[in-house]
Design an enzyme around this catalytic site. Structure first.
Site, PDB file in Angstrom:
ATOM      1  N   HIS A 119     -48.056  -8.694 -88.912  1.00  0.00           N
ATOM      2  CA  HIS A 119     -49.021  -9.708 -88.485  1.00  0.00           C
ATOM      3  C   HIS A 119     -49.580 -10.481 -89.663  1.00  0.00           C
ATOM      4  O   HIS A 119     -49.791 -11.682 -89.588  1.00  0.00           O
ATOM      5  CB  HIS A 119     -50.175  -9.029 -87.734  1.00  0.00           C
ATOM      6  CG  HIS A 119     -49.776  -8.568 -86.377  1.00  0.00           C
ATOM      7  ND1 HIS A 119     -50.442  -7.602 -85.695  1.00  0.00           N
ATOM      8  CD2 HIS A 119     -48.777  -8.955 -85.577  1.00  0.00           C
ATOM      9  CE1 HIS A 119     -49.881  -7.412 -84.534  1.00  0.00           C
ATOM     10  NE2 HIS A 119     -48.852  -8.219 -84.444  1.00  0.00           N
ATOM     11  N   GLU A 144     -26.149 -18.001 -78.937  1.00  0.00           N
ATOM     12  CA  GLU A 144     -26.647 -17.052 -79.941  1.00  0.00           C
ATOM     13  C   GLU A 144     -25.911 -15.722 -79.896  1.00  0.00           C
ATOM     14  O   GLU A 144     -26.257 -14.785 -80.595  1.00  0.00           O
ATOM     15  CB  GLU A 144     -28.163 -16.857 -79.812  1.00  0.00           C
ATOM     16  CG  GLU A 144     -28.648 -16.527 -78.417  1.00  0.00           C
ATOM     17  CD  GLU A 144     -30.178 -16.487 -78.324  1.00  0.00           C
ATOM     18  OE1 GLU A 144     -30.860 -16.439 -79.353  1.00  0.00           O
ATOM     19  OE2 GLU A 144     -30.686 -16.484 -77.190  1.00  0.00           O
ATOM     20  N   ASN A 190     -30.593 -17.275 -85.588  1.00  0.00           N
ATOM     21  CA  ASN A 190     -31.191 -15.986 -85.964  1.00  0.00           C
ATOM     22  C   ASN A 190     -30.422 -14.845 -85.298  1.00  0.00           C
ATOM     23  O   ASN A 190     -30.075 -13.849 -85.933  1.00  0.00           O
ATOM     24  CB  ASN A 190     -32.656 -15.911 -85.523  1.00  0.00           C
ATOM     25  CG  ASN A 190     -33.471 -17.065 -86.055  1.00  0.00           C
ATOM     26  OD1 ASN A 190     -33.074 -17.703 -87.024  1.00  0.00           O
ATOM     27  ND2 ASN A 190     -34.596 -17.344 -85.430  1.00  0.00           N
ATOM     28  N   ASP A 191     -30.168 -15.031 -84.000  1.00  0.00           N
ATOM     29  CA  ASP A 191     -29.416 -13.995 -83.296  1.00  0.00           C
ATOM     30  C   ASP A 191     -27.917 -14.132 -83.523  1.00  0.00           C
ATOM     31  O   ASP A 191     -27.216 -13.131 -83.612  1.00  0.00           O
ATOM     32  CB  ASP A 191     -29.726 -14.049 -81.800  1.00  0.00           C
ATOM     33  CG  ASP A 191     -31.033 -13.339 -81.498  1.00  0.00           C
ATOM     34  OD1 ASP A 191     -31.208 -12.219 -82.015  1.00  0.00           O
ATOM     35  OD2 ASP A 191     -31.875 -13.895 -80.787  1.00  0.00           O
ATOM     36  N   CYS A 214     -31.759 -24.294 -83.422  1.00  0.00           N
ATOM     37  CA  CYS A 214     -33.192 -23.989 -83.397  1.00  0.00           C
ATOM     38  C   CYS A 214     -33.514 -22.680 -84.114  1.00  0.00           C
ATOM     39  O   CYS A 214     -34.646 -22.224 -84.102  1.00  0.00           O
ATOM     40  CB  CYS A 214     -33.725 -23.974 -81.969  1.00  0.00           C
ATOM     41  SG  CYS A 214     -32.972 -22.690 -80.956  1.00  0.00           S
TER      42      CYS A 214
HETATM   43  C1  PEP Z   1     -32.546 -17.607 -82.588  1.00  0.00           C
HETATM   44  O1  PEP Z   1     -32.081 -16.549 -82.185  1.00  0.00           O
HETATM   45  O2  PEP Z   1     -32.073 -18.257 -83.556  1.00  0.00           O
HETATM   46  C2  PEP Z   1     -33.718 -18.210 -81.943  1.00  0.00           C
HETATM   47  C3  PEP Z   1     -34.108 -19.429 -82.225  1.00  0.00           C
HETATM   48  O3  PEP Z   1     -34.419 -17.463 -81.061  1.00  0.00           O
HETATM   49  P1  PEP Z   1     -35.364 -16.224 -81.446  1.00  0.00           P
HETATM   50  O4  PEP Z   1     -35.561 -16.269 -82.941  1.00  0.00           O
HETATM   51  O5  PEP Z   1     -36.615 -16.432 -80.689  1.00  0.00           O
HETATM   52  O6  PEP Z   1     -34.552 -15.075 -80.987  1.00  0.00           O
HETATM   53 MG    MG Z   2     -32.642 -15.702 -80.297  1.00  0.00          MG
END
Ligand code: PEP
Ligand code: MG
Length: 585
Positions: free
Chosen positions: A200, A445, A468-469, A516
């Protein structure tokens, strides 16, 4: 004392230079003794009133939160209040006083230690980090019991003509509530022994835009009060007692960064157009409707990712954890109205893995591979339909796109689409307005999705790559496990191929593709993504102007062939070489 450098985890960018101000944990000074029978009830009262006082402090903190406080803070304070009201903290130590005759501090600390040990067993990094919340709550109560409440020194802000050294907080750990002290007291950075990317404190530091380094192991023991400290928030390093020449170099670097920031500020209203005239959509990632203000401030042309799960998490602890359809509708409507006609892409609930809905729920063995995101929603049709209706109703107030996370199978897409149709029909029956033509898109993703794009393109209106995923699942690297963080590499050729395949398949089919994930805001990758054909970038608003700066200096006709070269090679050295050439165009 000789200068030394400590290495930790970079969580909030920038450079901070100042004198150390140590926050000492009260837990270290706790005395242990046995309370005689006749004084037991008085001891119980002592602990109860300390707990009550902390309760009151948290209530006041929450009530008096400044309007511009980061949105996460309110939720964090709520979490602390919840922990404090849990019988495991508010009652168990009282029992210990009565049954074992422990003094109040000892009883509380033993209970916290026992709970911490249980948390250490948890594999999930996010949940493991929550142990710190319990410690921080305990720490607040202990400070009252031991009378060691620390007052923060008032540090005068540096004026133009007089240099006043600023303060850097060094602590074993800092609670998000204590972080509030930062804003008014000229603290310029912080260093903590504990914490990781997802703690946090790290999240609050990022939203306050204060340089920070966490996970520094024993920094709070190695650094003394008044030591000169430099935090390099980008590298995650802390230099203690730097040589004058090093201090000078960092002052210069800091001044340069400030100048760059000021210059970037002037780009807010400049459209993101490449040198050869292509408009690039720069969008914001938000977590709550209140974040729209920051998105507009950064010059975003819309919201590319509204992580709706944060609305649900904010409700943790209440009897019903799911916000009602009307509550959700109000939040989505608030966002769309705040964005004044700019599109808002709302992603349906992505819970599970590092974002559990209910922290007490038993976690799956492999949560990242478990009942997450759309899988969870399809298994909870009423919850999903409620959210879909709320989003659809908000679409009557401004442009909304509907984004579905973690799709991998054709039948999942089909089921999702038929549920959206069902939600639409329910609204028609109830004579409620919504955008009949709302665009529906998928997060790409999961590697399986990137490898079967025709399934998605045939059924959906747009794609958004969640790197990210995508990186996590392609490289089999848990994105929140710092032990494998060094293997988490967006430039792995497998990741690059999947990215390129998705971007070019979208372009060929004429459907929009965005990125994203975090890499959309990484300026080192902007040129590569542009060269691959990406035209929509969605990121944390703080990164938007730096990315825009890169775009304004880019020429697509040169970047495209150079990006192709990056994609043709596989050896890390060859990729690095091709990236270097790309950066020099
Ligand atoms: C991602 O996986 O890149 C994404 C934008 O979603 P989150 O980070 O919320 O899993
Ligand atoms: Mg994701």
């Amino acid at each position: 004392m000789a200068s030394f450098t400590l290495h930790g985890i970079p969580v909030s960018r920038g450079i901070a230079i100042g004198r150390a101000h140590l926050l000492r944990p009260a837990a270290r000074d706790v005395k242990h003794y046995l309370v005689p029978e006749e004084r037991l009830e008085a001891e119980v009262d002592r602990l109860s009133s300390a707990i009550e006082r902390v309760n009151e402090e948290l209530r006041i903190l929450r009530r008096d939160l400044p309007l511009d406080a980061p949105t996460e803070l309110a939720a964090f304070i709520d979490v602390h209040a919840l922990i404090l009201s849990d019988p495991i903290i508010s009652e168990e130590p009282l029992r210990m006083i009565r049954s074992r005759h422990y003094n109040a501090e000892w009883a509380l600390l033993s209970q916290i230690d026992a709970l911490s040990a249980q948390f250490d067993e948890i594999e999930d990094l996010y949940l493991r980090e929550r142990k710190n919340d319990i410690r921080q709550v305990g720490e607040r109560v202990l400070k009252i019991l031991t009378g060691s409440e620390q007052s923060f020194p008032t540090v005068p802000a540096a004026s133009e003509d007089q240099y006043v050294p600023q303060m850097i907080v060094v602590a074993h750990d800092i609670s998000p509530a204590d972080m509030l002290q930062f804003r008014d007291r000229a603290f310029v950075g912080f260093v903590t022994d504990l914490g990781g990317q997802n703690s946090h404190t790290a999240i609050v530091a990022r939203s306050l835009d204060i340089p920070a380094a966490v996970g520094m192991s024993n920094a709070s023991q190695l650094i003394d009060d008044e030591d000169w400290v430099i935090i390099d928030g980008d590298a995650g390093t802390v230099i203690v007692d730097p040589a004058p020449i090093v201090l000078e170099q960092y002052r210069e670097l800091q001044a340069q960064l400030l100048r760059e920031r000021k210059k970037l500020g002037k780009l807010k209203k400049t459209p993101a157009i490449t040198r050869d005239g292509t408009f690039i959509h720069l969008l914001a990632n938000i977590e709550l409707p209140e974040d729209c203000a920051g998105a507009l401030e950064s010059g975003a042309v819309g919201v590319g990712l509204f992580r709706s799960e944060f609305l649900f998490m904010g409700h943790s602890g209440q009897a019903s954890r799911t916000p009602s359809e009307d509550e959700q509708f109000e939040s989505y409507r608030k966002a769309v109205i705040a964005m004044k006609g700019r599109p808002v892409t709302i992603r349906t609930l992505d819970v599970g893995a590092d974002k559990p809905l209910d922290k007490d729920e038993e976690t799956a063995l492999n949560p990242a591979l478990g009942l997450r995101a759309i899988r969870y929603c399809l298994s909870e049709p009423q919850l999903f339909l409620t959210q879909l209706r709320a989003i659809l109703r908000a679409s009557a107030y401004g442009p909304i796109n509907l984004l579905i996370p973690m799709l991998a199978h054709a039948f999942e897409i089909d089921q999702t689409l038929s549920m959206i149709e069902q939600a639409k029909q329910q609204l028609r029956d109830a004579k409620k307005k919504f955008d009949q033509e709302i665009k529906i898109g998928a997060m790409i993703e999961i590697p399986a999705a990137a490898l079967t794009l025709p399934l998605f393109i045939k059924r959906l209106d747009f794609l958004s790559i969640g790197t990210n995923d995508l990186i996590q699942y392609t490289l089999a690297i848990d994105r929140v496990d710092h032990e494998v963080a060094h293997l988490y590499n967006p430039l792995h050729p497998a990741v690059l191929q999947l990215l390129f395949m998705t971007i070019s398949a979208g372009a060929k089919a004429g459907i929009p593709v965005a990125v994203c994930g975090e890499i959309a805001g990484d300026t080192k990758l902007t040129r590569l993504l542009l060269g691959m054909g990406l035209r929509e970038f969605s990121m944390h608003p703080a990164q938007l102007l730096s990315v825009k700066h890169e775009i304004l200096n880019s020429d697509l006709s040169q970047l495209e062939p150079a990006a192709k070269k990056v994609l043709k090679v596989y050896e890390p050295a060859a990729i690095a070489d091709a990236m270097e050439k790309l950066s020099r165009i």
